[in-house]
Design an enzyme around this catalytic site. Structure first.
Site, PDB file in Angstrom:
ATOM      1  N   ASP A  30       0.820  -1.210   0.000  1.00 58.73           N
ATOM      2  CA  ASP A  30       0.000   0.000   0.000  1.00 58.73           C
ATOM      3  C   ASP A  30       0.858   1.266   0.000  1.00 58.73           C
ATOM      4  O   ASP A  30       1.937   1.308   0.598  1.00 58.73           O
ATOM      5  CB  ASP A  30      -0.891  -0.019   1.250  1.00 58.73           C
ATOM      6  CG  ASP A  30      -1.802   1.179   1.340  1.00 58.73           C
ATOM      7  OD1 ASP A  30      -2.654   1.344   0.461  1.00 58.73           O
ATOM      8  OD2 ASP A  30      -1.650   1.964   2.304  1.00 58.73           O
ATOM      9  N   GLU A  55       1.125  -0.386  -5.157  1.00 59.85           N
ATOM     10  CA  GLU A  55       0.175   0.702  -5.403  1.00 59.85           C
ATOM     11  C   GLU A  55       1.009   1.981  -5.488  1.00 59.85           C
ATOM     12  O   GLU A  55       1.344   2.590  -4.478  1.00 59.85           O
ATOM     13  CB  GLU A  55      -0.857   0.820  -4.276  1.00 59.85           C
ATOM     14  CG  GLU A  55      -1.924   1.853  -4.584  1.00 59.85           C
ATOM     15  CD  GLU A  55      -2.502   2.545  -3.361  1.00 59.85           C
ATOM     16  OE1 GLU A  55      -3.566   3.170  -3.480  1.00 59.85           O
ATOM     17  OE2 GLU A  55      -1.881   2.484  -2.279  1.00 59.85           O
TER      18      GLU A  55
END
EC number: 2.4.1.18
Length: 628
Positions: A288, A341
């Site tokens: 993330d 990401e």
């Protein structure tokens, strides 16, 4: 480090108990408190070492015991902290750690693990289903969640039915606040106890592997919350985070940022990444907020950040950490995927470290997601002015190994559901959504959709509820589910749509510039060129009759997929099975086909031998050869 730090049941000098070990270099004293000593500081002191690690063995403490570390800071204050290396934790809002033994689980997924090591995932179909376990399905008694065992059974059935290949779990590392969805974790070695015990989670993964389903998990090394029982100011000082808030505090999320330059912190994070692949057989990590790690000035104004030693904005310590993480994981666990990401144009995110990259297997294509949603949100009458928003993607499509995400981020914070973002009346909304899923599945790259999108949920996601499954009693929603199911299985059955997702030799434009009609057309090829597919998109609610496109070869172009099929909720406008190509030049090719395009539709043709082969030409008569 998870083999030596934390709490480990053992037998020492003939007595059963638990070894405890924790890093707190600036503490004056450290005690273990728990339900075995009435939570009293001073009942059991740990020994200190020159490395700043405190350790000790407590007889009689076994798996299932609840505990914390009671730490006296340099200023005499007592603080209680959860164990950073705990394998289990209490169900929030309680915050104690739990002694757990992971050593006795018997795995039955050997066949899957062997297959994983030997698979080239880049050439295989990958259709990722992103799930938030707490709100995918809820029991009738909303005061509890489904267990890991219950979820495994239901998810396996759904994944097989829908043709999804990979299950991606939003963070399951223990976290205190439901509203963070897991993205502010406090337990980097503990699966959340909301759904069961560590053994239950092992059984969950084992069951999915035996069902031939790959499991990816979201992992958050970019920041951590400021909760009092967590990592922040762990021994009274900035231990896991930077002391200077310009380096150690994230203004967007009000969280602490890890100090990637500190050896013990790097070891903690690298151990956590390895832990999930080692102890739980996880098939990959979706990392993330990578962009927030790469840039020192991320979400900061001038004067609010500290340049690196060379005066730049790159976080050199975080970059090295990511490279080390990918190198070690891919080296130790062949066949896993690491997915970034990363929302900027940072070069080489999914290129090998030895080639100057960060070493990830793949990267989310956030540009594709933004361009696609921006284009499809527009009323079709305006789309002709924005033709390049979709065609632009192919300019950079092969610079990284891209996954095209339609994730949870696109259906929260007032954005509405994907269906509600589509323009037009109800019929057009569903047709536009089918068109978007079809576009996503047929251009190069792997795909991800969020739970609920496959049934065209009309409301945006609510983490306190569940997907509105009763919608499937309505024909249009059932039609959308059938469409996504067929699309997944169509991609898996056709090598042209998955074997060359990351190389340019699997794609060729036919037409990307017909802005007047808002039509796009391209070819996809299998690795050995034995299969050729022609994909055509009509981005307007106007049917196109006798629309001509150039094709790569003479033959019969069988219509093999049409998003306007009646079973999906469409109008059944098509090409009566297929069309023959004609030797009529078009789009720079020597032959073409004339087709009908349904409104707001995706149509796919497969090249086959001609059904009506041309007769051989008669031999020429003898005579003078014309100079002309």
């Amino acid at each position: 480090m998870y083999h030596t730090q934390g709490a480990h049941p053992a037998v020492h000098e003939g007595r059963s108990g638990t070894w405890f070990s924790v890093w707190a270099p600036n503490a004056r004293e450290v005690c273990v408190v728990g339900d075995f000593n009435y939570w009293q500081h001073g009942a059991f002191y740990l020994n200190s070492s020159d490395s700043g690690v405190w350790w000790g063995f407590i007889p009689g403490v076994s798996a299932g015991a609840h505990y914390k570390y009671s730490i006296r800071t340099q200023w005499g204050t007592l603080i209680e902290k959860s164990d950073p290396y705990a394998f289990a934790a209490e169900i929030p809002p309680k915050t104690a750690s739990i002694v757990a033994d992971l050593s006795n689980f018997e795995w039955n997924d050997q066949e899957w693990m062997t297959k994983r090591r030997e698979t080239d995932w880049f050439s295989k179909p990958i259709s990722i289903y992103e799930v938030h376990l707490g709100s995918w399905k809820r029991p009738w008694d909303k005061r509890r969640y489904h267990t890991y065992a219950e979820l495994a059974e239901m998810l396996i059935e759904h994944m097989h039915d829908m043709g999804f290949t990979h299950l991606q779990l939003m963070p399951i590392t223990e976290f205190p606040f439901d509203g963070s969805w897991g993205y502010q974790p406090t337990g980097y070695f503990a699966p959340t106890s909301r759904f069961g015990t560590p053994k239950d989670f092992q059984l969950f993964i084992d069951a999915l592997h035996r069902a031939d389903i790959s499991v990816l998990v979201d992992w958050v090394p970019g920041h951590f919350p400021t909760d009092a029982h967590g990592l922040g100011r762990f021994d009274g000082t900035a231990l896991y985070e930077h002391e200077d808030p310009r380096m150690g505090f994230h203004p967007d999320w009000n969280t602490y940022i890890f100090n990637y330059g500190r050896n013990e912190v790097r070891s903690f994070l690298l151990s956590s990444a390895r832990f999930w692949c080692d102890q739980y057989h996880i098939d990959g990590l979706r990392v993330d907020a990578v962009a927030s790690m790469l840039y020192l000035d991320y979400s900061r104004n001038s004067g609010e950040w500290i340049p690196n030693p060379f005066g730049g904005r790159e976080n050199l310590e975080a970059i090295q950490f990511l490279k080390d993480m990918n190198t070690s994981l891919h080296g130790e666990f062949p066949g896993i995927l690491t997915i970034a990401e990363e929302s900027t144009a940072w070069p080489g995110v999914s290129r090998p470290v030895y080639d100057g990259g960060l070493g990830f297997s793949a990267k989310w294509d956030m540009g594709w997601m933004n361009d696609t949603l921006r284009y499809l949100r527009r009323d079709p009458i305006y789309r002709s002015h924005h033709q390049n928003e979709l065609s632009f993607r192919m300019v950079y499509a092969f610079t990284e190994n891209f996954i095209m995400p339609l994730s949870h981020d696109e259906v929260v914070h007032g954005k509405g559901s994907l269906l509600s973002q589509m323009p037009g009346d109800e019929w057009q909304k569903f047709a536009n959504l089918r068109l978007m899923f079809g576009y996503q599945s047929t251009i190069p790259g792997k795909t991800l959709i969020f739970m609920g999108d496959e049934i065209a949920q009309p409301q945006e996601w609510n983490h306190d509820s569940q997907i509105d499954w009763p919608l499937l009693e309505k024909p249009r929603h059932a039609g959308m589910q059938a469409y996504v199911r067929d699309l997944n299985k169509f991609v898996a059955a056709h090598p042209a749509l998955h074997e060359r997702d990351f190389t340019s030799d699997g794609f060729e434009w036919i037409s990307g510039d017909d802005a007047a009609n808002c039509v796009y057309a391209w070819c996809r090829f299998s690795a050995d060129r034995s299969e050729t597919l022609v994909i055509v998109l009509n981005m307007t609610p106007v049917p196109r009759h006798n629309y001509g496109i150039g094709v790569p070869e003479l033959g019969y172009y069988r219509e093999v997929f049409n998003s306007d099929a009646k079973r999906y909720g469409g109008g059944d406008v098509g090409n009566a099975g297929g069309v023959e190509s004609l030797p009529v030049p078009s789009h720079g090719r020597a032959q073409s086909i004339s087709i009908t395009l349904a409104p707001l539709s995706l149509t796919i043709f497969k090249v086959e031998p001609s059904k009506t082969p041309m007769k051989p030409a008669a031999p020429a008569k003898a005579g003078p050869v014309s100079k002309k």
